[in-house]
Every structure is written in C-alpha cells, then in structure tokens.
Enzyme design. Structure first.
Site, PDB file in Angstrom:
ATOM      1  N   VAL A  89      -1.801   8.428   6.621  1.00  0.00           N
ATOM      2  CA  VAL A  89      -2.908   8.364   5.666  1.00  0.00           C
ATOM      3  C   VAL A  89      -3.686   7.055   5.808  1.00  0.00           C
ATOM      4  O   VAL A  89      -3.132   6.033   6.218  1.00  0.00           O
ATOM      5  CB  VAL A  89      -2.411   8.521   4.206  1.00  0.00           C
ATOM      6  CG1 VAL A  89      -1.893   9.934   3.961  1.00  0.00           C
ATOM      7  CG2 VAL A  89      -1.334   7.496   3.870  1.00  0.00           C
ATOM      8  N   ASP A 129       7.093   3.694   2.970  1.00  0.00           N
ATOM      9  CA  ASP A 129       7.394   4.739   3.957  1.00  0.00           C
ATOM     10  C   ASP A 129       8.913   4.798   4.113  1.00  0.00           C
ATOM     11  O   ASP A 129       9.589   5.482   3.363  1.00  0.00           O
ATOM     12  CB  ASP A 129       6.643   4.413   5.251  1.00  0.00           C
ATOM     13  CG  ASP A 129       6.806   5.477   6.323  1.00  0.00           C
ATOM     14  OD1 ASP A 129       7.450   6.500   6.061  1.00  0.00           O
ATOM     15  OD2 ASP A 129       6.279   5.291   7.437  1.00  0.00           O
ATOM     16  N   ASP A 163      -5.030   1.501   6.816  1.00  0.00           N
ATOM     17  CA  ASP A 163      -5.809   1.518   8.048  1.00  0.00           C
ATOM     18  C   ASP A 163      -5.156   2.301   9.175  1.00  0.00           C
ATOM     19  O   ASP A 163      -3.959   2.572   9.170  1.00  0.00           O
ATOM     20  CB  ASP A 163      -6.001   0.088   8.542  1.00  0.00           C
ATOM     21  CG  ASP A 163      -4.721  -0.465   9.182  1.00  0.00           C
ATOM     22  OD1 ASP A 163      -3.661  -0.421   8.528  1.00  0.00           O
ATOM     23  OD2 ASP A 163      -4.767  -0.900  10.350  1.00  0.00           O
ATOM     24  N   ASP A 182       0.820  -1.212   0.000  1.00  0.00           N
ATOM     25  CA  ASP A 182       0.000   0.000   0.000  1.00  0.00           C
ATOM     26  C   ASP A 182       0.851   1.257   0.000  1.00  0.00           C
ATOM     27  O   ASP A 182       0.609   2.186  -0.755  1.00  0.00           O
ATOM     28  CB  ASP A 182      -0.980  -0.010   1.191  1.00  0.00           C
ATOM     29  CG  ASP A 182      -0.303  -0.271   2.537  1.00  0.00           C
ATOM     30  OD1 ASP A 182       0.936  -0.436   2.593  1.00  0.00           O
ATOM     31  OD2 ASP A 182      -1.023  -0.322   3.555  1.00  0.00           O
ATOM     32  N   LYS A 196       5.677   7.951   0.703  1.00  0.00           N
ATOM     33  CA  LYS A 196       5.713   9.108   1.591  1.00  0.00           C
ATOM     34  C   LYS A 196       6.982   9.898   1.357  1.00  0.00           C
ATOM     35  O   LYS A 196       8.073   9.316   1.296  1.00  0.00           O
ATOM     36  CB  LYS A 196       5.686   8.631   3.042  1.00  0.00           C
ATOM     37  CG  LYS A 196       4.453   9.049   3.782  1.00  0.00           C
ATOM     38  CD  LYS A 196       4.532   8.660   5.229  1.00  0.00           C
ATOM     39  CE  LYS A 196       3.237   8.001   5.634  1.00  0.00           C
ATOM     40  NZ  LYS A 196       3.153   7.817   7.087  1.00  0.00           N
TER      41      LYS A 196
HETATM   42  P1  IMP Z   1       7.994   0.981   5.829  1.00  0.00           P
HETATM   43  O1  IMP Z   1       8.535  -0.359   6.173  1.00  0.00           O
HETATM   44  O2  IMP Z   1       8.487   2.063   6.749  1.00  0.00           O
HETATM   45  O3  IMP Z   1       8.158   1.358   4.389  1.00  0.00           O
HETATM   46  O4  IMP Z   1       6.457   0.942   6.158  1.00  0.00           O
HETATM   47  C1  IMP Z   1       5.559   0.434   5.279  1.00  0.00           C
HETATM   48  C2  IMP Z   1       4.362  -0.126   6.014  1.00  0.00           C
HETATM   49  O5  IMP Z   1       3.962   0.710   7.118  1.00  0.00           O
HETATM   50  C3  IMP Z   1       3.207  -0.173   5.059  1.00  0.00           C
HETATM   51  O6  IMP Z   1       3.085  -1.486   4.569  1.00  0.00           O
HETATM   52  C4  IMP Z   1       2.031   0.218   5.906  1.00  0.00           C
HETATM   53  O7  IMP Z   1       1.416  -0.941   6.397  1.00  0.00           O
HETATM   54  C5  IMP Z   1       2.570   0.960   7.095  1.00  0.00           C
HETATM   55  N1  IMP Z   1       2.369   2.423   6.984  1.00  0.00           N
HETATM   56  C6  IMP Z   1       3.324   3.368   6.845  1.00  0.00           C
HETATM   57  N2  IMP Z   1       2.800   4.592   6.783  1.00  0.00           N
HETATM   58  C7  IMP Z   1       1.465   4.437   6.874  1.00  0.00           C
HETATM   59  C8  IMP Z   1       0.337   5.369   6.863  1.00  0.00           C
HETATM   60  O8  IMP Z   1       0.473   6.597   6.743  1.00  0.00           O
HETATM   61  N3  IMP Z   1      -0.891   4.814   6.972  1.00  0.00           N
HETATM   62  C9  IMP Z   1      -1.095   3.477   7.088  1.00  0.00           C
HETATM   63  N4  IMP Z   1      -0.090   2.581   7.105  1.00  0.00           N
HETATM   64  C10 IMP Z   1       1.179   3.055   6.998  1.00  0.00           C
HETATM   65 MG    MG Z   2       1.670  -2.833   5.441  1.00  0.00          MG
END
Ligand code: IMP
Ligand code: MG
Length: 177
Positions: free
Chosen positions: A152, A102, A158, A99, A130
């Site tokens: 978001v 980040d 969620d 989704d 992001k």
């Molecule tokens: P990353 O490992 O930091 O890239 O985080 C990615 C995961 O964090 C995604 O698969 C989402 O499940 C969750 N996530 C990060 N930011 C958000 C947000 O703003 N809303 C909802 N889920 C988020």
């Molecule tokens: Mg996720």
C-alpha cells in the site's frame, strides 16, 4: 522513464481523517492528557504524525527517528536506526508513531532502542496494520485500520519514495506493458 503504477483506492481521505481524529482522542486519554513525545518514524509517518499531533488534546513534543530495513525478497533484513539520541526521550512519555505495522520487527526494535534511553513510558501507534500470519510480537496499542496483505502507498507510505503525497491509501497494481 519513470515506472508508473495503477493505484487502487482502499481508504479515502475523509475516512482517514475521521479515524485519525478518533485516534488523537484515544491517545490523549491514554496519556492522561499529559505531555506526549511523539517519536515519528521517518519518513512514512510524516503525514500521519502531522495530522495526529494537531488533533491531540494534550501538550506534545515531536522527535523523529529514521528506520531503514534492507529486504531481499520477502525476508526482512537488518534494521538501521538513525537519529535516536538520549535527550530526545529520556524521562519523557513516548509514543512511537509508524505508518504501518507489517511483521512488527521495526516497531519491536525501535521500542528496544527507545527503552535503552530511559523514557518514562513507551506506547506504540501505527496508522495501518497488515493482516497476515507473519506477525512477530504484540500489535501496537493504537491502530488506525487493518489492511489486506498487499503493498500500500499514500498518506505518507511510499514505493521507492513516490506516492507519499496521495491523500488516500491505495493498493499498488503494476501496469503490465
Ligand atoms: P515491519 O518491520 O515488517 O513491521 O515493517 C514495517 C515497515 O515496512 C514500515 O515502517 C514501512 O516503512 C514498511 N512497509 C511495510 N509494508 C509496507 C507497504 O505496504 N507499503 C509501504 N511501506 C511498507
Ligand atoms: Mg517505515
């Protein structure tokens, strides 16, 4: 009582629909219109994957993987991965679908896990990215939209399991009571 939030729309449903259709064409072409195994990262990419796969111009398979990270404050903790087994991906051309990108930790770890299982190829796709300077690793080959560095929800994303069914992407503003 259930905590309620004010959700401020950032990307409307029609705009999402148009971009997802474009992404479906981009992805299909990048896989030479050959079979793609979509590896949907649950549960956030459920809605996105469902729309994307129906617009792809190639044969598809869908497999799922569950990724959960435990966070304390801003620091992302250890990532747990469930449901990824060899027969789902071995010798297949895989598109990891998440989704939101980040920090990129989730995507990087999932690529490592999938690659250990002997796929023919792994590409990465995220509906949202992001924008901030905490990114680790390279961004996915396919990105739908860039969003500001806020929390978001909607269209699968969620907050504590809620708001996944919203047809748009919105920013969460807590009500101050
Ligand atoms: P990353 O490992 O930091 O890239 O985080 C990615 C995961 O964090 C995604 O698969 C989402 O499940 C969750 N996530 C990060 N930011 C958000 C947000 O703003 N809303 C909802 N889920 C988020
Ligand atoms: Mg996720």
């Amino acid at each position: 009582m259930t905590q309620q939030h004010h959700i401020e729309q950032l990307i409307d449903a029609e705009t999402i629909g148009r971009r997802v259709a474009e992404m479906a064409r981009e992805v299909s072409a990048a896989f030479d219109h050959e079979e793609v195994t979509l590896c949907a990262v649950m549960t956030g990419s459920l809605v996105f994957t469902a729309d994307l796969v129906r617009l792809m111009d190639c044969p598809t398979r869908i497999v799922t993987v569950e990724a959960a990270s435990y966070r304390d404050g801003t620091e992302s903790g250890e990532l747990s991965v469930y449901g990824l087994v060899e027969h789902k991906v071995r010798d297949h051309r895989v598109l990891l679908v998440d989704d939101i990108f980040d920090t990129g930790r989730t995507m990087a770890e999932l690529v490592r896990r999938v690659e250990d299982l002997g796929p023919r190829e792994v590409k990465r796709c995220a509906l949202l990215r992001k924008l901030h300077d905490r990114v680790e690793g390279t961004p996915p080959e396919f990105i739908g939209f860039d969003v500001p560095d806020v929390f978001v929800v909607g269209y699968g994303l969620d907050l504590d399991g809620r708001y996944r069914g919203l047809p748009y992407i919105g920013k969460v503003n807590p009500y101050v009571l």
